[in-house]
Enzyme design. Sequence first.
Site, PDB file in Angstrom:
ATOM      1  N   HIS A  71       5.527 -28.439  30.012  1.00  0.00           N
ATOM      2  CA  HIS A  71       6.048 -27.488  31.276  1.00  0.00           C
ATOM      3  C   HIS A  71       6.237 -27.952  32.349  1.00  0.00           C
ATOM      4  O   HIS A  71       5.038 -27.461  33.558  1.00  0.00           O
ATOM      5  CB  HIS A  71       5.343 -26.248  30.628  1.00  0.00           C
ATOM      6  CG  HIS A  71       5.616 -25.927  29.078  1.00  0.00           C
ATOM      7  ND1 HIS A  71       4.793 -25.505  27.981  1.00  0.00           N
ATOM      8  CD2 HIS A  71       6.868 -25.704  28.328  1.00  0.00           C
ATOM      9  CE1 HIS A  71       4.884 -24.846  27.079  1.00  0.00           C
ATOM     10  NE2 HIS A  71       6.904 -24.824  27.265  1.00  0.00           N
ATOM     11  N   GLU A 160       4.307 -25.076  20.666  1.00  0.00           N
ATOM     12  CA  GLU A 160       3.500 -25.746  20.039  1.00  0.00           C
ATOM     13  C   GLU A 160       2.840 -24.660  19.002  1.00  0.00           C
ATOM     14  O   GLU A 160       2.539 -25.368  17.659  1.00  0.00           O
ATOM     15  CB  GLU A 160       2.561 -26.861  20.734  1.00  0.00           C
ATOM     16  CG  GLU A 160       1.541 -27.241  19.436  1.00  0.00           C
ATOM     17  CD  GLU A 160       0.307 -27.976  20.492  1.00  0.00           C
ATOM     18  OE1 GLU A 160       0.018 -28.266  21.890  1.00  0.00           O
ATOM     19  OE2 GLU A 160      -0.511 -27.444  19.795  1.00  0.00           O
ATOM     20  N   THR A 228      -3.612 -27.164  20.233  1.00  0.00           N
ATOM     21  CA  THR A 228      -4.157 -27.796  21.667  1.00  0.00           C
ATOM     22  C   THR A 228      -4.617 -27.513  23.061  1.00  0.00           C
ATOM     23  O   THR A 228      -6.011 -28.325  23.072  1.00  0.00           O
ATOM     24  CB  THR A 228      -3.631 -29.131  21.466  1.00  0.00           C
ATOM     25  OG1 THR A 228      -2.358 -29.091  22.073  1.00  0.00           O
ATOM     26  CG2 THR A 228      -3.518 -30.012  20.262  1.00  0.00           C
ATOM     27  N   SER A 296       2.703 -23.460  31.339  1.00  0.00           N
ATOM     28  CA  SER A 296       1.878 -24.120  30.768  1.00  0.00           C
ATOM     29  C   SER A 296       0.709 -23.646  30.459  1.00  0.00           C
ATOM     30  O   SER A 296      -0.529 -23.361  31.541  1.00  0.00           O
ATOM     31  CB  SER A 296       1.322 -25.620  32.208  1.00  0.00           C
ATOM     32  OG  SER A 296       0.624 -26.249  31.622  1.00  0.00           O
ATOM     33  N   SER A 297       0.082 -23.565  29.135  1.00  0.00           N
ATOM     34  CA  SER A 297      -1.055 -23.344  28.422  1.00  0.00           C
ATOM     35  C   SER A 297      -2.073 -23.439  29.564  1.00  0.00           C
ATOM     36  O   SER A 297      -3.298 -22.945  29.385  1.00  0.00           O
ATOM     37  CB  SER A 297      -0.721 -23.346  26.881  1.00  0.00           C
ATOM     38  OG  SER A 297      -1.847 -22.808  26.440  1.00  0.00           O
ATOM     39  N   ASN A 298      -2.099 -25.034  29.190  1.00  0.00           N
ATOM     40  CA  ASN A 298      -3.516 -25.899  29.507  1.00  0.00           C
ATOM     41  C   ASN A 298      -4.056 -25.690  31.014  1.00  0.00           C
ATOM     42  O   ASN A 298      -4.892 -25.669  31.864  1.00  0.00           O
ATOM     43  CB  ASN A 298      -3.160 -27.547  29.135  1.00  0.00           C
ATOM     44  CG  ASN A 298      -2.168 -28.381  29.879  1.00  0.00           C
ATOM     45  OD1 ASN A 298      -2.856 -28.853  30.771  1.00  0.00           O
ATOM     46  ND2 ASN A 298      -1.419 -28.268  29.940  1.00  0.00           N
ATOM     47  N   SER A 363       0.636 -31.329  32.481  1.00  0.00           N
ATOM     48  CA  SER A 363       1.541 -31.552  32.742  1.00  0.00           C
ATOM     49  C   SER A 363       2.551 -31.799  34.017  1.00  0.00           C
ATOM     50  O   SER A 363       4.124 -31.556  34.671  1.00  0.00           O
ATOM     51  CB  SER A 363       3.043 -30.720  32.127  1.00  0.00           C
ATOM     52  OG  SER A 363       2.074 -29.657  32.502  1.00  0.00           O
TER      53      SER A 363
HETATM   54  S1  SF4 Z   1      -1.784 -31.344  26.609  1.00  0.00           S
HETATM   55 FE1  SF4 Z   1      -0.675 -34.098  25.971  1.00  0.00          FE
HETATM   56  S2  SF4 Z   1      -2.392 -35.507  25.091  1.00  0.00           S
HETATM   57 FE2  SF4 Z   1      -2.689 -33.238  24.340  1.00  0.00          FE
HETATM   58  S3  SF4 Z   1      -2.135 -32.162  22.534  1.00  0.00           S
HETATM   59 FE3  SF4 Z   1      -0.458 -31.675  23.952  1.00  0.00          FE
HETATM   60  S4  SF4 Z   1       0.511 -34.224  24.847  1.00  0.00           S
HETATM   61 FE4  SF4 Z   1      -1.258 -34.398  23.768  1.00  0.00          FE
END
Ligand code: SF4
Length: 381
Positions: A71, A160, A228, A296-298, A363
């Site tokens: 993302h 995902e 994740t 982007s979730s993270n 990302s």
């Molecule tokens: S954030 Fe990165 S290391 Fe974690 S699951 Fe996604 S692609 Fe893999």
Amino acid sequence: MVAGELARDYHSDLIETIRNNDFTLQDGRVSIHLAEEFGFCYGVDRAVDYAYQTRKKFPERTVYLTGEIIHNPHVNERLRSVGIRFLSDPTESTNQVTSDDVVILPAFGVTIRELERLTSSGCTLVDTTCGSVLNVWKNVRQYARDGYTAVIHGKVKHEETQATASQARVTDNGRYIIVLNRAEAALLCDYITGNKSLDTFQSHFVGACSPDFDPRHDLIRVGLANQTTMLMSESLEIGQLIRGAMITRYGKQALGEHFQAFDTICSATQDRQDAIQGLLDNASLDLAVIIGGYNSSNTRNLAKICARKVTTYHIAEPACLTSAIELRHLPPTATGGTIVEHVERNWLPDTGPLSIGVSAGASTPDNIVGEVISRLAELAK
Ligand code: SF4
């Protein structure tokens, strides 16, 4: 050769300098503090590397990505610029893929159905699904085999989570339900403990569970899994809530029969969340800037963590820093799938010392982080 191209595209001398200076840049009145873990994770690094290698290895063949490889708009644009086509574009379709083509699967994986469609076309597949995602799938498949419904802490529309949900259907009686946050988990627990009606439950989770989902049977034995990149603290809380609900309903002795959980937040996500928390604990910040795609979730979770303590702007790219007066950002409080960018005015204090915290989602490449930091330092002058 490919490694050289990757380094050229995404490296930043400024970021190297900051890393070597205890993750700090002092420029006039502004000090910029970079989180010690930020940006590209191992899974993204590998996926982008594979995409470049694929283009090089098959120069004469049509190379597709099923959708965004990660993302980040810049990374995706760069891949388009080397001739990689995106099956998610309105003008493209999986049906047009032939055995002469090459298709790259993204870091977050694809659904079982999509994989079957692509396999049947006879195309060459390059699978960049991250090992941490595969680990979640392994657990979810085991839940299905053991007769547990997968409760997935994730976003219904995220690629995902869709892929993970499809893995939960690996057996005929495999079931799943997706909960976005603590509030939805509490609702699910209220049903388990008998404090919510079937109607209330079903109307809330429309579209978030397997088609034949019946909570009267399918919430008796559940196993927890996560997208994740979710907020670790929230995932742990959700696990505790469901565990408590099962104890209330079935008693402590029977807990193992009714509830299972594995930690499936990936270590890269965890490291970035810990690092931003460390920055908040150790530096006195006036504001923070978090960089990454709005989908982007993270990245959004990093912004949420930051916003608990300091004014935080989640920006997608350097151009969002329009001027010292104005910036464009996604407020950390934004929820749901619709992304609405806000214009903020008077965001940069114009006198006195200024301390700015910076981090970036998994990302976001170093060169983008470097450009943002340069721009911040320039605007603060
Ligand atoms: S954030 Fe990165 S290391 Fe974690 S699951 Fe996604 S692609 Fe893999």
